[in-house]
Scaffold this motif. Structure first.
Motif, PDB file in Angstrom:
ATOM      1  N   THR A  76       0.847  -1.199   0.000  1.00 27.78           N
ATOM      2  CA  THR A  76       0.000   0.000   0.000  1.00 27.78           C
ATOM      3  C   THR A  76       0.881   1.247   0.000  1.00 27.78           C
ATOM      4  O   THR A  76       0.695   2.154  -0.819  1.00 27.78           O
ATOM      5  CB  THR A  76      -0.930   0.014   1.232  1.00 27.78           C
ATOM      6  N   ASP A 180       2.140  -3.048  -9.768  1.00 25.64           N
ATOM      7  CA  ASP A 180       1.826  -3.589  -8.443  1.00 25.64           C
ATOM      8  C   ASP A 180       2.006  -5.106  -8.550  1.00 25.64           C
ATOM      9  O   ASP A 180       1.194  -5.798  -9.152  1.00 25.64           O
ATOM     10  CB  ASP A 180       0.386  -3.212  -8.077  1.00 25.64           C
ATOM     11  N   HIS A 205       3.983  -9.983   3.163  1.00 21.36           N
ATOM     12  CA  HIS A 205       3.005 -10.899   3.757  1.00 21.36           C
ATOM     13  C   HIS A 205       2.152 -11.694   2.775  1.00 21.36           C
ATOM     14  O   HIS A 205       1.310 -12.479   3.197  1.00 21.36           O
ATOM     15  CB  HIS A 205       2.117 -10.150   4.757  1.00 21.36           C
ATOM     16  N   LYS A 206       2.376 -11.527   1.477  1.00 25.23           N
ATOM     17  CA  LYS A 206       1.662 -12.369   0.522  1.00 25.23           C
ATOM     18  C   LYS A 206       2.519 -13.576   0.130  1.00 25.23           C
ATOM     19  O   LYS A 206       2.056 -14.470  -0.559  1.00 25.23           O
ATOM     20  CB  LYS A 206       1.285 -11.569  -0.737  1.00 25.23           C
TER      21      LYS A 206
HETATM   22  C1  LIG Z   1      -2.275  -7.109  -0.663  1.00 28.92           C
HETATM   23  C2  LIG Z   1      -2.146  -6.218  -1.840  1.00 28.92           C
HETATM   24  C3  LIG Z   1      -1.782  -4.874  -1.696  1.00 28.92           C
HETATM   25  C4  LIG Z   1      -1.580  -4.227  -0.348  1.00 28.92           C
HETATM   26  O1  LIG Z   1      -0.432  -4.690   0.264  1.00 28.92           O
HETATM   27  P1  LIG Z   1      -0.158  -4.400   1.811  1.00 28.92           P
HETATM   28  O2  LIG Z   1       1.245  -4.867   2.010  1.00 28.92           O
HETATM   29  O3  LIG Z   1      -1.160  -5.230   2.546  1.00 28.92           O
HETATM   30  O4  LIG Z   1      -0.306  -2.955   2.050  1.00 28.92           O
HETATM   31  C5  LIG Z   1      -1.647  -4.122  -2.835  1.00 28.92           C
HETATM   32  N1  LIG Z   1      -1.865  -4.640  -4.049  1.00 28.92           N
HETATM   33  C6  LIG Z   1      -2.231  -5.915  -4.220  1.00 28.92           C
HETATM   34  C7  LIG Z   1      -2.448  -6.447  -5.603  1.00 28.92           C
HETATM   35  C8  LIG Z   1      -2.385  -6.754  -3.133  1.00 28.92           C
HETATM   36  O5  LIG Z   1      -2.764  -8.020  -3.308  1.00 28.92           O
END
Ligand SMILES: *Cc1c(COP(=O)(O)O)cnc(C)c1O
Length: 389
Positions: A76, A180, A205-206
Motif C-alpha cells: 500500500t 503492483d 506478507h503475501k
Molecule cells: C495485498 C495487496 C496490496 C496491499 O499490500 P499491503 O502490504 O497489505 O499494504 C496491494 N496490491 C495488491 C495487488 C495486493 O494483493
C-alpha cells in the motif's frame, strides 16, 4: 470447534517457520536488535548488514539492483510512494495517468486523490475475462501521459497482465510503467530490466513473510527521481524516512530468498491443487470461473455460483476460510468492484467467492473443500427448488 480450512492465502500468508526464526534473531539484547542507521557502534553496523543482506534478497527475486530497493511498510505504501511520488516530482496538474478499473484500492485511491489535485486519470475497463489489452493502453496514451500503473496479477481473480509487452510499449512512448506485483512476486518469474518496469511495488506478507513491510523498486538507470511521501531523517536515499525495522526487513528478505528457491516447486504444488479443486467443482455443476482460464496464476480461483444467495453461501461454507470480495456499506452488501467491472450481473457477483491456495494447503484440504461446497450448494439449491425461488 476446529478452525476452518485456510483458503485465503491471497489475503495474507502465514510466516514461514524459517522466516520467523530469522526475525526472532533481530529483537532481543542477545540478537541483532540495533538501529541500522546507528553508525557509531558495532550494534548498528550488524543491523545495517542484516538489512542490506535482506535488501539484496528482495532485489534478487526481481532481478533488480539492490540499490533500487526502497523499504516501505507494505505494498500500500509502495503504491502511494510510486504514484504520488511521481506525480509530485515529474508531473503537474493537467498531466495524465493511465491505470485500470480493477487495480487494488491502494492504487485506485491514490489516483482518485490525484484527480482531486487536478491530475487526469484514465481507468481502463477490462474485458469480461479480466484482461487489459495492449491496444487499450496504447489508445489511452496522450502527449501529456506521465505514467501507466497496472498490476501484474489481480488479487481477486488471479488474471495475469503481460508486463513485458506493456513495458516495451511504455518505454517506446517515453511513459513510465509502475507495476503492483504484490500478488506475483514469488508466483511468477520477474525481471524488472527485461520487463522494462520503472517502478514495482511488493510486500512481505503475501509470500510467507511478515505483515507491515514492503518495498518499492525505483529504476536507477537512467535515474528516476520521485518525491518522498514520508519525511524525516532522509533514510532510503531521501525517498522514505523512518528507522528501518530490522526484524521486518530480515523477514521479508528471508521470505523472498525462499520464494526464489521454491518458485518452481510452489508453482507445481499450486497447479496440482487447482487441477484437483477444479475437477471436483466442475462435477458439481452450475459453477463458473470468473476471469480468464488461461492467463492466470494457479493459486487464486474465483468462482461464480449460479442460483444461490451470496450471503447464505458464505454461511453454508463457514468450514472454509475464504473471501467473498464483496464489501458491506452502511445500508447493503456491495459486490466486488472487480467482478462488476468484468460485467458480472449484480447477483452473480454477490454469489462469487475467491479461493486461494498456498504452500501449506494439502490435497486433503482440497478434497474437504470440494465436499463442503458440494454439500452446501446442494442444500441451498434444494431449498430454493422446493420453495420455488
Ligand atoms: C495485498 C495487496 C496490496 C496491499 O499490500 P499491503 O502490504 O497489505 O499494504 C496491494 N496490491 C495488491 C495487488 C495486493 O494483493
Amino acid at each position: 470447534m476446529s478452525l476452518p480450512i485456510y483458503l485465503d492465502y491471497a489475503a495474507t500468508t502465514p510466516v514461514d517457520p524459517t522466516v520467523a526464526e530469522a526475525m526472532t534473531g533481530c529483537l532481543t539484547m542477545a540478537g541483532n536488535f540495533a538501529n541500522p542507521a546507528s553508525r557509531s557502534h558495532r550494534y548498528g553496523w550488524l543491523a545495517e548488514e542484516a538489512v542490506e543482506t535482506a535488501r539484496r534478497q528482495v532485489a534478487d527475486l526481481l532481478h533488480a539492483d539492490p540499490r533500487a530497493i526502497v523499504w516501505t511498510s507494505g505494498a500500500t505504501e509502495a503504491n502511494n510512494l510510486a504514484i504520488k511520488g511521481v506525480a509530485e516530482a515529474l508531473a503537474a496538474p493537467g498531466s495524465h495517468f493511465v491505470t485500470s478499473a480493477i487495480e487494488h484500492k491502494a492504487v485506485l485511491d491514490c489516483y482518485q486523490y490525484l484527480e482531486g489535485k487536478g491530475f487526469q486519470v484514465t481507468y481502463l475497463p477490462p474485458n469480461n475475462l479480466g484482461e487489459i489489452s495492449l491496444e487499450q493502453v496504447e489508445a489511452a496514451l496522450r502527449p501529456e501521459t506521465v505514467m501507466v500503473s497496472l498490476m501484474h496479477v489481480n488479487n481477486e481473480i488471479g488474471v495475469i497482465n503481460d508486463i513485458a509487452a506493456l513495458g516495451q510499449l511504455c518505454r517506446e512512448r517515453g511513459v513510465l510503467l509502475h507495476v503492483d506485483a504484490a500478488q506475483s512476486a514469488g508466483k511468477l518469474a520477474i525481471d524488472v530490466n527485461a520487463m522494462q518496469v520503472d517502478l514495482m511495488s511488493v510486500c512481505g506478507h503475501k509470500i510467507y513473510g511478515p505483515k507491515g513491510v514492503g518495498a518499492l523498486y525505483v529504476r536507477r538507470t537512467p535515474p528516476l527521481t520521485i518525491a518522498a511521501q514520508i519525511h524525516g531523517g532522509g533514510h532510503e536515499r531521501g525517498m522514505r524516512s523512518g528507522t528501518l525495522p530490522t526484524h521486518q526487513c530480515v523477514g521479508m528478505g528471508a521470505a523472498f530468498a525462499l520464494a526464489a528457491t521454491q518458485l518452481e516447486a510452489d508453482g507445481d504444488h499450486y497447479q496440482q491443487l487447482l487441477a484437483r479443486f477444479l475437477a471436483g467443482i466442475q462435477a458439481i455443476g452450475g459453477i463458473t470461473v470468473n476471469g480468464d482460464s488461461d492467463r492466470r496464476v494457479a493459486n487464486i480461483i474465483n468462482l461464480a455460483f449460479a442460483d444461490v444467495d451470496g450471503e447464505k453461501l458464505m454461511l453454508v461454507l463457514r468450514e472454509l476460510a475464504i473471501s467473498s470480495g464483496s464489501a458491506c456499506t452502511s445500508a447493503s452488501i456491495e459486490p466486488s468492484y472487480v467482478l462488476r467491472a468484468l460485467g458480472l450481473p449484480h447477483e452473480l457477483a454477490l454469489s462469487s467467492l475467491r479461493f486461494s491456495f498456498g504452500r501449506y494447503t494439502q490435497l486433503d484440504d482440497i478434497d474437504r473443500a470440494v465436499a463442503v461446497v458440494r454439500e452446501g450448494v446442494g442444500k441451498l439449491r434444494g431449498l430454493s427448488a422446493r420453495t420455488g425461488g
